[in-house]
Design a protein around this motif. Structure first.
Motif, PDB file in Angstrom:
ATOM      1  N   ARG A 102       0.831  -1.193   0.000  1.00 54.97           N
ATOM      2  CA  ARG A 102       0.000   0.000   0.000  1.00 54.97           C
ATOM      3  C   ARG A 102       0.866   1.243   0.000  1.00 54.97           C
ATOM      4  N   LYS A 103       0.450   2.195  -0.768  1.00 57.85           N
ATOM      5  CA  LYS A 103       1.168   3.463  -0.804  1.00 57.85           C
ATOM      6  C   LYS A 103       0.563   4.403   0.231  1.00 57.85           C
ATOM      7  N   ALA A 104       1.420   5.091   0.953  1.00 59.29           N
ATOM      8  CA  ALA A 104       0.956   5.995   2.011  1.00 59.29           C
ATOM      9  C   ALA A 104       0.143   7.135   1.417  1.00 59.29           C
ATOM     10  N   SER A 105      -0.815   7.585   2.186  1.00 61.96           N
ATOM     11  CA  SER A 105      -1.647   8.701   1.742  1.00 61.96           C
ATOM     12  C   SER A 105      -0.836   9.991   1.733  1.00 61.96           C
ATOM     13  N   THR A 106      -1.112  10.836   0.757  1.00 60.90           N
ATOM     14  CA  THR A 106      -0.462  12.146   0.693  1.00 60.90           C
ATOM     15  C   THR A 106      -1.322  13.231   1.327  1.00 60.90           C
ATOM     16  N   ARG A 107      -2.552  12.891   1.737  1.00 60.76           N
ATOM     17  CA  ARG A 107      -3.478  13.875   2.299  1.00 60.76           C
ATOM     18  C   ARG A 107      -3.703  13.689   3.787  1.00 60.76           C
ATOM     19  N   ILE A 108      -3.603  12.462   4.270  1.00 65.02           N
ATOM     20  CA  ILE A 108      -3.881  12.159   5.667  1.00 65.02           C
ATOM     21  C   ILE A 108      -2.597  11.684   6.332  1.00 65.02           C
ATOM     22  N   ASP A 109      -2.295  12.254   7.485  1.00 65.30           N
ATOM     23  CA  ASP A 109      -1.057  11.915   8.199  1.00 65.30           C
ATOM     24  C   ASP A 109      -1.368  11.840   9.688  1.00 65.30           C
ATOM     25  N   ALA A 110      -1.017  10.724  10.290  1.00 60.90           N
ATOM     26  CA  ALA A 110      -1.303  10.517  11.715  1.00 60.90           C
ATOM     27  C   ALA A 110      -0.602  11.541  12.603  1.00 60.90           C
ATOM     28  N   LEU A 111       0.390  12.229  12.058  1.00 64.24           N
ATOM     29  CA  LEU A 111       1.102  13.239  12.831  1.00 64.24           C
ATOM     30  C   LEU A 111       0.198  14.404  13.223  1.00 64.24           C
ATOM     31  N   ILE A 112      -0.735  14.761  12.340  1.00 60.61           N
ATOM     32  CA  ILE A 112      -1.613  15.898  12.636  1.00 60.61           C
ATOM     33  C   ILE A 112      -3.097  15.578  12.456  1.00 60.61           C
ATOM     34  N   ASP A 113      -3.423  14.331  12.079  1.00 66.87           N
ATOM     35  CA  ASP A 113      -4.823  13.958  11.840  1.00 66.87           C
ATOM     36  C   ASP A 113      -5.299  12.891  12.815  1.00 66.87           C
ATOM     37  N   ALA A 114      -6.555  13.001  13.226  1.00 67.40           N
ATOM     38  CA  ALA A 114      -7.243  11.919  13.926  1.00 67.40           C
ATOM     39  C   ALA A 114      -7.912  11.079  12.851  1.00 67.40           C
ATOM     40  N   ILE A 115      -7.630   9.768  12.828  1.00 63.95           N
ATOM     41  CA  ILE A 115      -8.029   8.928  11.696  1.00 63.95           C
ATOM     42  C   ILE A 115      -9.081   7.916  12.116  1.00 63.95           C
ATOM     43  N   ALA A 116     -10.181   7.910  11.370  1.00 67.20           N
ATOM     44  CA  ALA A 116     -11.245   6.903  11.524  1.00 67.20           C
ATOM     45  C   ALA A 116     -11.166   5.954  10.328  1.00 67.20           C
ATOM     46  N   THR A 117     -11.364   4.655  10.559  1.00 67.00           N
ATOM     47  CA  THR A 117     -11.284   3.662   9.488  1.00 67.00           C
ATOM     48  C   THR A 117     -12.643   3.024   9.241  1.00 67.00           C
ATOM     49  N   MET A 118     -12.874   2.591   7.996  1.00 67.84           N
ATOM     50  CA  MET A 118     -14.137   1.966   7.599  1.00 67.84           C
ATOM     51  C   MET A 118     -13.848   0.855   6.610  1.00 67.84           C
ATOM     52  N   THR A 119     -14.369  -0.365   6.891  1.00 65.04           N
ATOM     53  CA  THR A 119     -14.201  -1.498   5.992  1.00 65.04           C
ATOM     54  C   THR A 119     -15.576  -2.044   5.626  1.00 65.04           C
ATOM     55  N   PRO A 120     -16.045  -1.782   4.406  1.00 67.77           N
ATOM     56  CA  PRO A 120     -17.352  -2.301   3.999  1.00 67.77           C
ATOM     57  C   PRO A 120     -17.298  -3.816   3.804  1.00 67.77           C
ATOM     58  N   GLU A 121     -18.471  -4.467   3.763  1.00 64.72           N
ATOM     59  CA  GLU A 121     -18.536  -5.919   3.603  1.00 64.72           C
ATOM     60  C   GLU A 121     -17.989  -6.363   2.259  1.00 64.72           C
ATOM     61  N   SER A 122     -18.123  -5.537   1.245  1.00 66.64           N
ATOM     62  CA  SER A 122     -17.597  -5.839  -0.086  1.00 66.64           C
ATOM     63  C   SER A 122     -17.123  -4.534  -0.719  1.00 66.64           C
ATOM     64  N   PRO A 123     -16.246  -4.614  -1.721  1.00 65.30           N
ATOM     65  CA  PRO A 123     -15.751  -3.384  -2.359  1.00 65.30           C
ATOM     66  C   PRO A 123     -16.890  -2.478  -2.818  1.00 65.30           C
ATOM     67  N   VAL A 124     -16.657  -1.183  -2.664  1.00 60.26           N
ATOM     68  CA  VAL A 124     -17.662  -0.160  -2.972  1.00 60.26           C
ATOM     69  C   VAL A 124     -17.241   0.599  -4.223  1.00 60.26           C
ATOM     70  N   SER A 125     -18.190   0.860  -5.099  1.00 55.29           N
ATOM     71  CA  SER A 125     -17.878   1.617  -6.313  1.00 55.29           C
ATOM     72  C   SER A 125     -17.624   3.080  -5.979  1.00 55.29           C
ATOM     73  N   GLY A 126     -16.837   3.729  -6.838  1.00 54.79           N
ATOM     74  CA  GLY A 126     -16.573   5.147  -6.644  1.00 54.79           C
ATOM     75  C   GLY A 126     -17.841   5.967  -6.704  1.00 54.79           C
ATOM     76  N   GLU A 127     -18.783   5.564  -7.563  1.00 50.70           N
ATOM     77  CA  GLU A 127     -20.034   6.294  -7.685  1.00 50.70           C
ATOM     78  C   GLU A 127     -20.828   6.265  -6.373  1.00 50.70           C
ATOM     79  N   MET A 128     -20.879   5.079  -5.738  1.00 47.50           N
ATOM     80  CA  MET A 128     -21.614   4.981  -4.479  1.00 47.50           C
ATOM     81  C   MET A 128     -20.944   5.821  -3.392  1.00 47.50           C
ATOM     82  N   ALA A 129     -19.612   5.753  -3.311  1.00 42.33           N
ATOM     83  CA  ALA A 129     -18.897   6.530  -2.302  1.00 42.33           C
ATOM     84  C   ALA A 129     -19.146   8.015  -2.489  1.00 42.33           C
TER      85      ALA A 129
END
Length: 377
Positions: A102-129
């Protein structure tokens, strides 16, 4: 009789010369007392620019017509590229997409961000997101981002149509120049992310609020003690300046009009980066219908230290620009208390900035880095 007539003519001529001289002196004095104006620039005409190329078809590194460049392994260049492409495709087919690094995010950084994670039951389309994203990606005064892990590339990215995402994360910035994240802002973030997670069929995991707020306060204290924005005032010694004169003079030293009235900026070499310097003046003068009718006596040259990498020497650029503008505009360099600055003042500031840069780098918040630009914004 003739002598009298000649004498009369001579006296009349001398009187005319004296009158013209007096009028010219009066015009020059009035012009000198008025605001300094932009010079009229006469076009120099068309110029033939030198050509870097020679005869047609003689590009750099090119061989004679009909020859194929040969690589180190002895194969023709096109043949080698085709072979490598086939090898890469074969490797790509053998490695499952989600098993790639996995490539690290360029927008979110644990140094200054509080991070919430979400794992759907199956892959989600970009349109739905996209259809379930919150209308505003801010919680109070703090911005946040929602990213998806692309099921094909393994990259964290903002959701795009036509893509599929197996995981999502949301990063809420814990501090900026508006202050530290508080409980109300964090609760607003949780509410917005919960709505997004419900829409894509995922169960979100949030960090503990008290822990986040505590980290936010500590980060804000560090930022407050290491923020640095330098400003110097250019005050006219004699005649004031018109807006046109200021624009013309600043343009010679690399400034261009900014997006906000009353500001000229020196853009950074990096595309999309914040400007290196900002030249600020009365916004009312900037909005005047006739730029030549405005009258300015003060300009402020500002440097936001944390927005530009130390290696680019923004402090030296600030000093040089201040002196050049002061020379061209015939202005004094003053601090915010209207005290004229000297060379020793610049040396003292430079020493303090050197220590500041070291402290920031030790905290992984080097000036000009993406996280520093976000934190000190």
């Amino acid at each position: 009789m003739t002598t009298d007539w000649n004498l009369t003519t001579l006296l009349a001529a001398l009187g005319g010369v004296v009158l013209v001289g007096l009028l010219a002196q009066g015009w020059w004095s009035a012009r000198k007392a008025g605001p300094r104006r932009a010079e009229t620039i006469v076009p120099a005409g068309d110029r033939q620019e030198p050509s870097l190329g020679g005869a047609a078809g003689g590009g750099a590194g090119g061989g004679a017509k009909g020859e194929s460049p040969v690589t180190l392994d002895g194969r023709a260049d096109g043949e080698a590229l085709d072979s490598r492409a086939m090898d890469l495709r074969a490797l790509d087919e053998r490695v499952p997409a989600m098993a790639r690094a996995r490539k690290a995010s360029t927008r979110i950084d644990a140094l200054i961000d509080a991070i919430a994670t979400m794992t759907p039951e199956s892959p989600v389309s970009g349109e739905m997101a996209l259809s379930h994203l919150p209308g505003s990606r801010r919680a109070g005064t703090k911005p946040f981002h929602i990213e998806g892990l692309n099921a094909d590339s393994g990259e964290w990215e903002l959701p795009h149509p036509g893509q599929r995402y197996g995981e999502f994360q949301a990063g809420l910035q814990m501090a900026n120049r508006s202050g530290a994240l508080n409980e109300i802002e964090y609760s607003e973030f949780v509410q917005k992310i919960q709505g997004f997670a419900d829409g894509i069929g995922a169960m979100p995991e949030f960090p503990d609020m008290l822990d986040v707020v505590g980290r936010a306060r500590e980060l804000d204290q560090f930022a407050a003690g290491h923020d640095a924005q330098l400003a110097i005032v250019l005050r006219a010694r004699g005649a004031a300046w018109t807006l046109g004169f200021v624009h013309q003079g600043a343009l010679r030293h690399g400034f261009v009009p900014g997006s906000i009235p009353g500001r000229l900026v020196m853009p950074a070499a990096e595309e999309g980066a914040p400007p290196v310097l900002t030249l600020i003046f009365d916004a009312q003068a900037a909005l005047a219908e006739d730029p030549q009718a405005s009258s300015l006596r003060e300009l402020t040259l500002a440097l936001d230290v944390l927005q530009t990498p130390e290696a680019l020497e923004p402090f030296a650029t600030w000093q040089e620009s201040a002196r050049n503008l002061a020379r061209d505009f015939e202005a004094d360099l003053c601090d915010d208390r209207n005290q004229i600055l000297n060379l020793h003042a610049f040396q003292s500031i430079g020493q303090e900035l050197s220590e500041l840069y070291k402290s920031l780098a030790a905290r992984d918040l080097a000036a000009g880095s993406p996280v520093a630009r976000r934190l000190f914004n």
